[in-house]
Design an enzyme around this catalytic site. Structure first.
Site, PDB file in Angstrom:
ATOM      1  N   ASP A  33      69.024  64.391  33.723  1.00 25.84           N
ATOM      2  CA  ASP A  33      68.947  65.673  33.023  1.00 25.84           C
ATOM      3  C   ASP A  33      70.120  66.553  33.484  1.00 25.84           C
ATOM      4  O   ASP A  33      70.430  66.628  34.665  1.00 25.84           O
ATOM      5  CB  ASP A  33      67.604  66.365  33.330  1.00 25.84           C
ATOM      6  CG  ASP A  33      67.307  67.478  32.352  1.00 25.84           C
ATOM      7  OD1 ASP A  33      66.366  67.338  31.550  1.00 25.84           O
ATOM      8  OD2 ASP A  33      68.028  68.508  32.380  1.00 25.84           O
ATOM      9  N   ASN A  94      57.107  66.848  26.665  1.00 26.34           N
ATOM     10  CA  ASN A  94      56.762  68.046  25.908  1.00 26.34           C
ATOM     11  C   ASN A  94      56.733  67.709  24.422  1.00 26.34           C
ATOM     12  O   ASN A  94      57.629  67.024  23.920  1.00 26.34           O
ATOM     13  CB  ASN A  94      57.786  69.152  26.182  1.00 26.34           C
ATOM     14  CG  ASN A  94      57.780  69.598  27.632  1.00 26.34           C
ATOM     15  OD1 ASN A  94      56.723  69.725  28.227  1.00 26.34           O
ATOM     16  ND2 ASN A  94      58.959  69.800  28.196  1.00 26.34           N
ATOM     17  N   GLU A 102      62.227  71.221  23.573  1.00 22.00           N
ATOM     18  CA  GLU A 102      63.485  71.827  23.105  1.00 22.00           C
ATOM     19  C   GLU A 102      64.318  70.846  22.299  1.00 22.00           C
ATOM     20  O   GLU A 102      64.958  71.238  21.325  1.00 22.00           O
ATOM     21  CB  GLU A 102      64.297  72.331  24.304  1.00 22.00           C
ATOM     22  CG  GLU A 102      63.685  73.582  24.935  1.00 22.00           C
ATOM     23  CD  GLU A 102      64.341  73.963  26.246  1.00 22.00           C
ATOM     24  OE1 GLU A 102      65.379  73.369  26.595  1.00 22.00           O
ATOM     25  OE2 GLU A 102      63.791  74.846  26.920  1.00 22.00           O
ATOM     26  N   VAL A 103      64.343  69.599  22.723  1.00 24.72           N
ATOM     27  CA  VAL A 103      65.168  68.604  22.031  1.00 24.72           C
ATOM     28  C   VAL A 103      64.252  67.720  21.180  1.00 24.72           C
ATOM     29  O   VAL A 103      63.350  67.059  21.720  1.00 24.72           O
ATOM     30  CB  VAL A 103      65.967  67.740  23.036  1.00 24.72           C
ATOM     31  CG1 VAL A 103      66.791  66.703  22.290  1.00 24.72           C
ATOM     32  CG2 VAL A 103      66.859  68.617  23.899  1.00 24.72           C
ATOM     33  N   HIS A 107      61.369  62.220  24.422  1.00 26.46           N
ATOM     34  CA  HIS A 107      61.883  61.931  25.764  1.00 26.46           C
ATOM     35  C   HIS A 107      60.777  62.108  26.781  1.00 26.46           C
ATOM     36  O   HIS A 107      59.929  62.979  26.650  1.00 26.46           O
ATOM     37  CB  HIS A 107      63.080  62.812  26.137  1.00 26.46           C
ATOM     38  CG  HIS A 107      62.887  64.274  25.888  1.00 26.46           C
ATOM     39  ND1 HIS A 107      62.942  64.828  24.621  1.00 26.46           N
ATOM     40  CD2 HIS A 107      62.628  65.293  26.727  1.00 26.46           C
ATOM     41  CE1 HIS A 107      62.735  66.122  24.708  1.00 26.46           C
ATOM     42  NE2 HIS A 107      62.523  66.446  25.972  1.00 26.46           N
ATOM     43  N   HIS A 109      60.400  63.005  30.723  1.00 35.48           N
ATOM     44  CA  HIS A 109      61.058  63.454  31.947  1.00 35.48           C
ATOM     45  C   HIS A 109      60.499  62.609  33.087  1.00 35.48           C
ATOM     46  O   HIS A 109      59.305  62.282  33.112  1.00 35.48           O
ATOM     47  CB  HIS A 109      60.716  64.916  32.248  1.00 35.48           C
ATOM     48  CG  HIS A 109      61.206  65.892  31.220  1.00 35.48           C
ATOM     49  ND1 HIS A 109      62.333  66.663  31.410  1.00 35.48           N
ATOM     50  CD2 HIS A 109      60.723  66.233  29.997  1.00 35.48           C
ATOM     51  CE1 HIS A 109      62.508  67.441  30.346  1.00 35.48           C
ATOM     52  NE2 HIS A 109      61.547  67.209  29.476  1.00 35.48           N
TER      53      HIS A 109
END
Ligand code: 5GP
Length: 123
Positions: A33, A94, A102-103, A107, A109
């Protein structure tokens, strides 16, 4: 929600934006990240165009799903933080606006390398 081909992770997958790569195979790409929240903060993304975990679980093939989740463990092992060769880690994904995504490319993390702390800390 349709997939946005111009999201930053799509650009990383196409090689248009650089990343600090950790691992890559047929199904996943993993990289650090850009704004790490913990000592180790990696991201794992599927190669396919999926906006979030729900989209992935509903539309990806079984091979893609298997490849992605196996990829998470492969990355943890590579980073030396898996239960087999380290002290463990936390994964987090998320989903959507309330989830804080946000993206808009799925994904996970991966946080590790130190105690991660509380499950959810309010801002
Ligand atoms: P989200 O909030 O969508 O779950 O997480 C998006 C993550 O992507 C954030 O932790 C953010 O720091 C990371 N990120 C955003 N842009 C880039 C980038 O260009 N390169 C890398 N390596 N990470 C990024």
């Amino acid at each position: 929600m349709s997939y946005d081909n111009n999201n930053i992770f799509a650009k990383i997958l196409r090689g248009e934006v650089p990343c600090d790569k950790i691992y890559e195979d047929e199904y996943v790409l993993s990289f650090y990240d850009v704004n790490p929240q913990k000592k180790i903060h990696a991201l794992v993304i599927p190669k396919g165009k999926y906006t979030n975990l729900d989209d992935f679980n509903e539309n990806a093939s079984e091979k893609e799903i298997l490849g992605f989740f196996r990829g998470v463990t492969l990355v943890a092992k590579k980073l030396g933080i898996s239960i087999n060769n380290g002290n463990g880690y936390r994964t987090l994904s998320n989903i959507g606006s309330d989830g804080g995504q946000e993206v808009p490319h799925l994904h996970f993390h991966i946080f590790g390398g130190e105690k991660i702390g509380k499950m959810v800390k309010n801002d």
